[in-house]
Design an enzyme around this catalytic site. Structure first.
Site, PDB file in Angstrom:
ATOM      1  N   CYS A 335       0.730  -1.127   0.111  1.00  0.00           N
ATOM      2  CA  CYS A 335      -0.068  -0.214  -0.265  1.00  0.00           C
ATOM      3  C   CYS A 335       0.669   1.538  -0.239  1.00  0.00           C
ATOM      4  CB  CYS A 335      -0.984   0.056   1.180  1.00  0.00           C
ATOM      5  SG  CYS A 335      -1.199  -1.681   2.338  1.00  0.00           S
ATOM      6  N   ARG A 364       6.045 -11.611   5.273  1.00  0.00           N
ATOM      7  CA  ARG A 364       5.064 -11.347   6.577  1.00  0.00           C
ATOM      8  C   ARG A 364       5.708 -12.334   7.131  1.00  0.00           C
ATOM      9  NH1 ARG A 364      -0.833 -10.315   5.211  1.00  0.00           N
ATOM     10  NH2 ARG A 364      -0.036  -8.530   3.814  1.00  0.00           N
ATOM     11  N   GLN A 382       0.917 -11.679  -3.384  1.00  0.00           N
ATOM     12  CA  GLN A 382      -0.407 -10.917  -3.350  1.00  0.00           C
ATOM     13  C   GLN A 382      -0.903 -10.432  -4.520  1.00  0.00           C
ATOM     14  OE1 GLN A 382      -0.128  -7.501  -0.545  1.00  0.00           O
ATOM     15  NE2 GLN A 382      -2.012  -8.497   0.879  1.00  0.00           N
ATOM     16  N   ASP A 384      -2.609  -7.838  -5.929  1.00  0.00           N
ATOM     17  CA  ASP A 384      -2.809  -6.485  -4.219  1.00  0.00           C
ATOM     18  C   ASP A 384      -3.638  -5.157  -5.930  1.00  0.00           C
ATOM     19  OD1 ASP A 384      -3.183  -4.926  -2.746  1.00  0.00           O
ATOM     20  OD2 ASP A 384      -1.441  -5.101  -2.437  1.00  0.00           O
ATOM     21  N   HIS A 386      -5.325  -0.987  -5.517  1.00  0.00           N
ATOM     22  CA  HIS A 386      -5.784   0.287  -4.354  1.00  0.00           C
ATOM     23  C   HIS A 386      -6.684   0.876  -5.279  1.00  0.00           C
ATOM     24  CE1 HIS A 386      -2.110  -1.599  -2.098  1.00  0.00           C
ATOM     25  NE2 HIS A 386      -3.076  -0.996  -1.322  1.00  0.00           N
ATOM     26  N   LYS A 466     -15.186  -3.705   5.817  1.00  0.00           N
ATOM     27  CA  LYS A 466     -14.806  -4.917   5.167  1.00  0.00           C
ATOM     28  C   LYS A 466     -15.161  -6.502   4.489  1.00  0.00           C
ATOM     29  CE  LYS A 466     -12.209  -8.399   7.748  1.00  0.00           C
ATOM     30  NZ  LYS A 466     -11.013  -9.070   7.740  1.00  0.00           N
ATOM     31  N   HIS A 512      -8.347  -1.050  -0.057  1.00  0.00           N
ATOM     32  CA  HIS A 512      -7.297  -1.965  -0.609  1.00  0.00           C
ATOM     33  C   HIS A 512      -8.466  -3.478  -1.290  1.00  0.00           C
ATOM     34  CE1 HIS A 512      -4.352   0.107   2.160  1.00  0.00           C
ATOM     35  NE2 HIS A 512      -5.779   0.245   3.102  1.00  0.00           N
TER      36      HIS A 512
END
Ligand SMILES: [Zn+2]
Ligand SMILES: [Zn+2]
Length: 638
Positions: A335, A364, A382, A384, A386, A466, A512
């Site tokens: 992000c 992670r 990911q 991902d 945005h 979410k 996200h």
């Protein structure tokens, strides 16, 4: 009763006495406990001990989820009793809860449990079942309970007791086995007829690797034999589909101790599978008006201070490193990088929505003990994205994300899912009005898409509400997959702005979202869902050419080149081996098509196509075969 039927009872009447008057015999035989308000109590509970003049009793049926929990937890006691009966007082007991699909009990015992032990334990359990031994509840003072377990040398129970608040605790006795337990339990052991021990695994006391290693015995129990049988069949099926086993057999990925645990090494066929997914993902995002980003794997430590990750996420992050005396940090999320790109120029409301996606690899920390093949790893990519938009665009953006999301899942054969909408938790940032608006937008989008969903109250992230989507695989197992999150926090922290229609600065909404979650995990799920038998469009190898004798080797070489040039993912097996042997190997490799080449094919310029199911298709030209593959892929990708 919830249905309104009521009766008066006095003296020492128990719940069971009440049910005897209120329920039919058949209903009563299936009622294992009752719910009173939010708590579940034993049938033997005295009505007067419930401390109310009017009590509503909600029968808990043995076949219900709550009933099975009680059944399984009771079976855990039954198993612990059998283990102590068989292996004596040297064995110490720890904890034994019901879990999804079964139960476990942790034991401290020097010798490891073996499959032969399982049989003896099960036999011993059946003895107790036949004896109709009651589960009796007793409330004692904490001091009394500590003395009791100290005398038995059960230090784990003593440790637990010392941490319990309050003066009294409840104990459950099954024969001579006493356990510290809140209950409720089945009335007696004759309820526990259908069970099976499944496996044994190491487990640290309280999940802490500094503590004693215990042996965790897993089992399951059901209210009827058929359900147990189905469960055990599914379990066998799941073992065959284990992605770690198939990943090795099909040459998809490997994990090396020298490289490090939780770090995936993609082998050529797995890398190809991953590329196919990535290409499809990128094209699908392009079609849905997304733009692709690439960002680095490290950034200055200060970036993660601004983002709040150092304060809220540090236990998942690796240590920082120094570059030219400045501290840098391996990224746990993408992000902040996308925000930096946003902030590289002044933004106007006219540009919105900005939809930026990235296959972003993040790192992670996970404890070694929880790492699991592709499903739990330390480095993963990911899918991902945005989205920066105005508040009035939020609902439509969520709708578009859901649309893309379900499209992508359907392409991989997933059309069953559970959807959760998580709302504001106790600790949160942003105004209540913002939360309400965002939650409404998520809910409206779900409704407009005609999707069934459940509300998960208070389960939102601290920065916004979410939507989570759990997909169901062919065995009916659930996998957490997609997540769509509204964020009020990062735009604030990074002072992300745009110039509105009014010429003033405003804060955009940031969404996200990850649809597959991570490529590693998603591919793990795909391997298990397809049992390695990938559809043609996803198969790393779509066809394998095999000759019957050396005489056709040149012809095979030619069609190999021709098919490769036309984009078919092809292999050749021209070894001097029996055809049957080659076919069997191709079947084990789960290659969709085998092209069997003999003299007839070489002379007529054709191929004989054999499907992996064993079915033979009539001979066709090489061109026709290439067209057939192309057609199948196009059909699968809509
Ligand atoms: Zn218990
Ligand atoms: Zn993000």
């Amino acid at each position: 009763m919830p249905e309104g039927e009521a009766k008066g009872f006095g003296g020492d009447a128990s719940v069971a006495d009440a049910l005897a008057e209120l329920l039919s015999n058949k209903q009563r035989k299936q009622t294992v406990a009752v719910g009173v308000g939010d708590t579940l109590v034993d049938l033997s509970t005295r009505l007067d001990s419930l401390g109310q003049e009017k009590i509503e009793l909600r029968p808990v049926l043995i076949s219900s989820a709550e009933g099975l929990d009680i059944l399984r937890h009771s079976t855990a006691h039954l198993m612990a009793k059998a283990v102590l009966d068989l292996y004596g007082p040297k064995v110490k007991v720890a904890i034994g809860p019901a879990i999804e699909d079964g139960f476990y009990y942790d034991f401290e015992r020097e010798t490891p449990f073996t499959p032969e032990d399982f049989e003896s334990i099960e036999a011993k359990m059946q003895e107790t079942v036949k004896g109709r031994v009651p589960f009796t509840r007793k409330v004692v003072s904490k001091a009394e309970a500590i003395a009791l377990f100290e005398e038995k040398g059960e230090q784990y129970k003593v440790e637990l007791l010392k941490e319990i608040e309050g003066d009294t605790v409840s104990l459950y006795q099954l024969g001579d086995f006493v356990d510290l337990c809140r209950g409720p339990h089945v009335p007696n052991s004759s309820w526990l007829q259908v069970f099976k021990l499944i496996k044994v695994a190491g487990a640290y006391w309280r999940g802490d690797e500094h503590n004693q290693m215990l042996q965790r015995l897993y089992g399951t129990a059901f209210d009827d034999k058929k359900r147990l049988k189905k469960y055990l069949n599914d379990l066998e099926e799941a073992k065959k589909r284990d992605h770690r086993k198939l990943g090795k057999e099909l040459g998809l990925f490997t994990i090396s101790d020298q490289v490090g645990p939780g770090l995936i090494l993609w082998q050529p066929k797995g890398a190809l599978l991953r590329r196919l997914i990535e290409d499809y993902w990128k094209e699908e995002h392009y079609r849905h008006d997304y733009e692709l980003l690439y960002t680095p794997h490290i950034a200055k430590l200060d970036l993660w201070k601004t983002s709040g990750h150092l304060d809220f996420y540090s236990e998942n992050m690796y240590s920082s490193m120094a570059i030219d005396d400045v501290q840098y940090q391996l990224k746990p999320m993408n992000c902040p990088f996308h925000i930096a790109i946003y902030k590289s120029q002044l933004r106007s409301y006219r540009e919105f929505p900005l939809r930026w996606c990235e296959l972003g690899t993040v790192y992670r920390y996970e404890r070694t003990g929880v790492l699991h093949g592709l499903l739990r790893v330390r480095g993963f990519t990911q899918d991902d994205a945005h989205i920066f938009c105005r508040p009035d665009q939020l609902e439509e953006e969520i709708f578009n994300i859901l649309d893309l999301n379900l499209n992508i899942l359907a392409t991989f054969g997933f059309d069953q899912y559970d959807i959760y909408l998580s709302t504001r938790p106790d600790k949160y940032v942003g105004s209540e009005a913002h939360w309400q608006k965002a939650t409404d937008a998520l809910e409206q989008a779900l409704k407009k898409k005609g999707l069934a969903y459940q509300i998960d109250p208070g389960e939102g992230v601290f920065y916004g509400p979410k939507i989570d989507i759990k997909i169901k695989d062919v065995l009916g197992r659930s996998w957490q997959c997609s997540t769509i999150q509204v964020d009020f926090n990062l735009p604030e922290r990074f002072e992300v702005n745009y110039i509105g229609e009014d010429g003033r600065e405003h804060q955009p909404i940031m969404i996200h979202r990850a649809l597959m979650g991570s490529l590693e995990r998603f591919i793990g799920v795909l391997i298990e869902n397809y049992a390695g038998t990938f559809p043609v469009w996803l198969s790393p190898v779509q066809a394998r050419i095999m000759n019957i004798t050396d005489a056709q080797a040149d012809y095979c070489e030619n069609i190999y080149q021709e098919l490769r040039r036309s984009g078919v993912r092809i292999e050749k097996d021209l070894r001097n081996e029996k055809l049957n042997y080659k076919i069997r190997e191709a079947q084990l490799a789960k290659v969709p098509y085998m092209l069997v080449i003999g003299d007839r094919e070489a002379e007529s310029g054709t191929v004989t196509v054999r499907e992996r199911s064993g079915k033979n298709l009539p001979p066709m030209s090489v061109k026709d075969f290439a067209a057939k593959i192309k057609e199948e892929c196009t059909a699968a990708l809509g």
